[in-house]
Design a protein around this motif. Structure first.
Motif, PDB file in Angstrom:
ATOM      1  N   PHE A 223      16.779   5.645   8.615  1.00 33.61           N
ATOM      2  CA  PHE A 223      16.372   4.844   7.403  1.00 33.61           C
ATOM      3  C   PHE A 223      16.478   3.376   7.939  1.00 33.61           C
ATOM      4  N   ASP A 224      15.392   2.518   7.556  1.00 33.54           N
ATOM      5  CA  ASP A 224      15.378   1.286   7.795  1.00 33.54           C
ATOM      6  C   ASP A 224      15.947   0.413   6.756  1.00 33.54           C
ATOM      7  N   ALA A 225      17.024   0.003   6.613  1.00 35.68           N
ATOM      8  CA  ALA A 225      17.668  -0.797   5.449  1.00 35.68           C
ATOM      9  C   ALA A 225      17.089  -1.952   5.250  1.00 35.68           C
ATOM     10  N   GLN A 226      16.600  -2.826   6.175  1.00 36.27           N
ATOM     11  CA  GLN A 226      15.878  -4.075   6.007  1.00 36.27           C
ATOM     12  C   GLN A 226      14.618  -3.739   5.463  1.00 36.27           C
ATOM     13  N   ALA A 227      13.746  -2.871   6.039  1.00 33.41           N
ATOM     14  CA  ALA A 227      12.427  -2.545   5.358  1.00 33.41           C
ATOM     15  C   ALA A 227      12.657  -2.080   3.910  1.00 33.41           C
ATOM     16  N   PHE A 228      13.648  -1.536   3.678  1.00 34.26           N
ATOM     17  CA  PHE A 228      13.795  -0.840   2.137  1.00 34.26           C
ATOM     18  C   PHE A 228      13.923  -2.269   1.284  1.00 34.26           C
ATOM     19  N   ARG A 229      14.847  -2.961   1.827  1.00 33.23           N
ATOM     20  CA  ARG A 229      15.083  -4.247   1.026  1.00 33.23           C
ATOM     21  C   ARG A 229      13.904  -5.161   0.673  1.00 33.23           C
ATOM     22  N   ASP A 230      13.085  -5.185   1.959  1.00 32.38           N
ATOM     23  CA  ASP A 230      11.885  -6.156   1.913  1.00 32.38           C
ATOM     24  C   ASP A 230      10.953  -5.507   1.013  1.00 32.38           C
ATOM     25  N   GLY A 231      10.984  -4.315   0.860  1.00 32.45           N
ATOM     26  CA  GLY A 231       9.941  -3.626  -0.179  1.00 32.45           C
ATOM     27  C   GLY A 231      10.319  -3.467  -1.525  1.00 32.45           C
ATOM     28  N   ILE A 232      11.404  -4.392  -1.737  1.00 30.17           N
ATOM     29  CA  ILE A 232      11.924  -4.338  -3.306  1.00 30.17           C
ATOM     30  C   ILE A 232      10.760  -5.382  -4.151  1.00 30.17           C
ATOM     31  N   LEU A 233       9.796  -5.086  -4.976  1.00 26.65           N
ATOM     32  CA  LEU A 233       9.091  -5.722  -5.366  1.00 26.65           C
ATOM     33  C   LEU A 233       9.508  -5.945  -7.107  1.00 26.65           C
ATOM     34  N   ASN A 234       9.363  -7.020  -7.714  1.00 19.75           N
ATOM     35  CA  ASN A 234       9.637  -7.059  -9.263  1.00 19.75           C
ATOM     36  C   ASN A 234       8.442  -7.796  -9.760  1.00 19.75           C
ATOM     37  N   MET A 235       8.191  -7.270 -10.844  1.00 17.18           N
ATOM     38  CA  MET A 235       7.070  -7.633 -11.968  1.00 17.18           C
ATOM     39  C   MET A 235       7.708  -7.353 -13.380  1.00 17.18           C
ATOM     40  N   ARG A 236       8.799  -7.784 -13.711  1.00 17.80           N
ATOM     41  CA  ARG A 236       9.757  -7.510 -14.778  1.00 17.80           C
ATOM     42  C   ARG A 236      10.323  -5.871 -14.613  1.00 17.80           C
ATOM     43  N   THR A 237       9.515  -5.154 -14.056  1.00 19.57           N
ATOM     44  CA  THR A 237      10.007  -3.976 -13.630  1.00 19.57           C
ATOM     45  C   THR A 237      10.209  -3.789 -12.116  1.00 19.57           C
ATOM     46  N   THR A 238      10.968  -3.155 -11.380  1.00 16.57           N
ATOM     47  CA  THR A 238      11.028  -3.265  -9.942  1.00 16.57           C
ATOM     48  C   THR A 238      10.333  -1.894  -9.534  1.00 16.57           C
ATOM     49  N   VAL A 239       9.617  -2.311  -8.412  1.00 14.17           N
ATOM     50  CA  VAL A 239       8.649  -1.014  -7.458  1.00 14.17           C
ATOM     51  C   VAL A 239       9.217  -1.108  -6.049  1.00 14.17           C
ATOM     52  N   LEU A 240       9.701   0.118  -5.825  1.00  9.60           N
ATOM     53  CA  LEU A 240      10.037   0.264  -4.579  1.00  9.60           C
ATOM     54  C   LEU A 240       9.077   0.669  -3.780  1.00  9.60           C
ATOM     55  N   GLU A 241       8.708  -0.152  -2.359  1.00 10.88           N
ATOM     56  CA  GLU A 241       7.631   0.340  -1.466  1.00 10.88           C
ATOM     57  C   GLU A 241       8.074   1.419  -0.590  1.00 10.88           C
ATOM     58  N   GLN A 242       9.367   1.585  -0.481  1.00 14.79           N
ATOM     59  CA  GLN A 242       9.608   2.765   0.500  1.00 14.79           C
ATOM     60  C   GLN A 242      10.788   3.774  -0.555  1.00 14.79           C
ATOM     61  N   PRO A 243      10.515   4.830   0.013  1.00 12.86           N
ATOM     62  CA  PRO A 243      11.624   5.914  -0.826  1.00 12.86           C
ATOM     63  C   PRO A 243      13.029   5.588  -0.423  1.00 12.86           C
ATOM     64  N   PHE A 244      13.941   5.980  -1.217  1.00 10.58           N
ATOM     65  CA  PHE A 244      15.444   5.761  -0.698  1.00 10.58           C
ATOM     66  C   PHE A 244      15.967   7.029  -0.455  1.00 10.58           C
ATOM     67  N   LEU A 245      15.905   7.526   0.633  1.00  7.10           N
ATOM     68  CA  LEU A 245      16.089   8.776   1.317  1.00  7.10           C
ATOM     69  C   LEU A 245      17.420   8.970   1.766  1.00  7.10           C
ATOM     70  N   VAL A 246      18.360   9.822   1.123  1.00  9.13           N
ATOM     71  CA  VAL A 246      19.577  10.115   1.601  1.00  9.13           C
ATOM     72  C   VAL A 246      19.925  11.776   1.856  1.00  9.13           C
ATOM     73  N   HIS A 247      21.152  11.792   2.427  1.00 11.71           N
ATOM     74  CA  HIS A 247      21.577  13.038   2.742  1.00 11.71           C
ATOM     75  C   HIS A 247      22.952  13.251   1.827  1.00 11.71           C
ATOM     76  N   VAL A 248      22.960  14.224   1.002  1.00 13.46           N
ATOM     77  CA  VAL A 248      24.503  14.221   0.317  1.00 13.46           C
ATOM     78  C   VAL A 248      25.148  15.423   0.834  1.00 13.46           C
ATOM     79  N   HIS A 249      26.519  15.306   0.583  1.00 11.87           N
ATOM     80  CA  HIS A 249      27.355  16.502   0.914  1.00 11.87           C
ATOM     81  C   HIS A 249      28.368  16.529  -0.325  1.00 11.87           C
TER      82      HIS A 249
END
Ligand code: HEM
Length: 493
Positions: free
Chosen positions: A455-481
């Motif tokens: 997961f590229d944390a910087q690319a995720f952050r760079d892909g956070i857009l805002n137009m009063r609503t927030t749009v994410l260019e990248q999915p936030f993929l995680v593993h949970v246990h």
């Protein structure tokens, strides 16, 4: 003769452009790029691209605190800009808040012809947001959050690569909750179970993006409203109307007072307004809360130190991870509160324009003539080293704690304007905090969560857009246990 025709046809446009560029324009003394002085289309374009806050921030570095960003628009990067939202400033919302195609219809978030109409409607809404109103919603928050834990695990188990997009899960959780709060659950949105086959979330975001970007040039929004591009706005209007009509038709009302109960029972709210209020409730009630949770989860899972510290804080108060989480206890936890504030600081770069009233206004010694559209440069203020120091661009929740980040550290709380302030302050600030505290606490108590490998944390952050609503260019993929032997089952534990 031919020369005269050429000169006379475009002359009104040319004359306007020359005037806007001239030293006689009332905003002539404010610095800013030449293009912005000529037309608001520049602001529309920059807004539409989703990085307006970053562009304006760089421009403020160049042009100073007060900067002209449209023929008639000034962006203010100063703590004094908070004043423009206060009751004493009496600055109404700009035309970018006009509800397209709904002339004469009143709904809370949109621009009203008079402040009285706005405050009357806010009084009706506020029934749900009193202490008692919010208290009755607590069981729904608890139930839907347990459902979220199940939803995350189920989706991970069903996925091919064993990952889950946490951002989608938060959206679906908040839409389901909003469906409970607003429509008494009667519409059975059930996005955590069924996903979003009708594209409500995307439609809501597209409509918000159009209002926030094209709305900066109001005449253009009127055109777009009638073009295929405006279809998203019509789509949201249709879905909202459908949900509202269904709620109004049910013969057995919900067992508690949902938002529609307050609106529909008040004689000052005509029926034609209800459908537009449904749009506000759907979008306002779901979008910001879910995205703030996604950003908080992104920050604490990519910096696991905070995830573990938060868990330790929670476990000192709650020995049973699936026991009750009363808000009176959650609201006492400093790190939980700090993490939410820090996610809001970095994740709410809103642009909320207001209009200077008759007589003009003076701010920091600058005269702003009547009719000027002004906006606080929220992102610049929230990431300025003058207000948040050190490392204002880094996620450091400690800055909100009493011991802070050392003696030279600064955290000017008034510079955080995520919920705005004054007469148009977010009506649901307390409820939103309650929801966010609850879901974050329950998740951290019950699950280990980490971004997927690679997961590229910087690319995720760079892909956070805002137009009063927030749009994410990248999915936030995680593993949970799930932790230990806690077994979660559908709709509860
Ligand atoms: C993290 C969560 C939230 C954030 C950051 C947030 C932020 C805001 C902001 C900045 C405004 C002012 C907008 C402007 O003047 O242009 C606002 C207004 C509003 N919000 Fe929220 N909001 C959140 C959650 C909610 C929720 C959960 C609801 C509904 C259940 C809601 C309903 C509204 C409404 C109805 C308004 C319009 C108030 C008015 O015009 O007087 N918000 N919100």
């Amino acid at each position: 003769m031919r020369v005269r025709c050429c000169l006379s046809a475009p002359s009104p446009v040319l004359a306007t452009m020359v005037y806007r560029l001239s030293p006689w324009h009332p905003l002539a003394q404010y610095p800013g790029p030449v293009l912005c002085r000529i037309s608001s289309l520049w602001l529309t374009y920059v807004s539409f691209r989703g990085r307006r806050h970053l562009v304006l921030d760089r421009m403020h570095d160049k042009y100073g605190e007060y900067m002209r960003i449209g023929p008639n628009i000034v962006s203010i990067n100063s703590i004094s800009a908070q004043y423009i939202y206060s009751a004493t400033a009496r600055m109404p919302k700009s035309d970018s808040y006009r509800a397209p195609g709904h002339e004469g219809v009143v709904a809370l978030f949109f621009k009203q012809p008079t402040e009285k109409l706005h405050s009357d409607r806010k009084r009706v809404w506020s029934g749900l947001f009193t202490k008692e109103g919010v208290e009755q919603l607590a069981p729904f928050i608890e139930r839907r959050t347990f459902e979220l834990l199940n939803c995350i695990q189920r989706r991970q188990a069903e996925s091919r690569d064993g990952s889950v997009n946490l951002a989608d899960c938060f959206y679906h959780w908040s839409y389901d909750l909003m469906g409970d709060f607003v429509f008494g659950g009667c519409n059975k949105l059930e996005m955590m179970k069924n996903g979003d086959p009708r594209g409500m979330i995307k439609g809501g975001k597209l409509a918000t993006i159009l209002l926030d970007s094209v709305g900066q040039t109001p005449w253009l929004l009127d055109i777009v409203w009638r073009l295929p591009l405006g279809r998203s706005m019509h789509r949201l209007t249709e879905i909202a109307a459908e949900l509202m009509d269904h709620r109004l038709r049910i013969t057995e009302p919900p067992s508690f007072r949902d938002l529609v109960s307050f609106l529909a029972e008040d004689e000052t709210v005509p029926e034609r307004d209800l459908r537009l209020e449904a749009i506000v409730a759907i979008q306002g009630g779901s979008d910001n809360t879910s995205i703030t949770m996604t950003l908080a989860a992104y920050f604490i899972t990519t910096q696991q130190k905070y995830f573990q510290l938060l868990r330790t804080e929670l476990e000192t108060m709650f020995t049973d991870p699936i026991g009750p989480l009363p808000d009176s206890s959650l609201s006492q936890l400093p790190l939980l509160d700090a993490i939410i504030h820090e996610a809001l600081r970095l994740g709410s770069p809103y642009f909320l324009p207001r209009v200077v009233p008759d007589g003009g206004a003076v701010l920091d010694g600058h005269f702003l003539p009547a009719g000027t559209v002004v906006a606080n440069a929220a992102y610049s203020q929230q990431t300025s080293p003058d207000n948040f120091y050190p490392d204002p661009l880094s996620f450091l929740p400690e800055r909100w704690l009493a011991e802070g980040l050392g003696t030279s550290a600064r955290a000017i709380k008034a510079a955080l304007s995520s919920f705005s302030s004054g007469p148009h302050v977010c009506i649901a600030k307390q409820l939103a905090f309650q929801e966010m505290r609850h879901v974050l606490a329950r998740l951290v108590l019950n699950m280990d969560i980490a971004p997927i490998e690679g997961f590229d944390a910087q690319a995720f952050r760079d892909g956070i857009l805002n137009m009063r609503t927030t749009v994410l260019e990248q999915p936030f993929l995680v593993h949970v246990h799930p932790r230990g032997d806690i077994v979660l089952v559908e709709d509860g534990v």
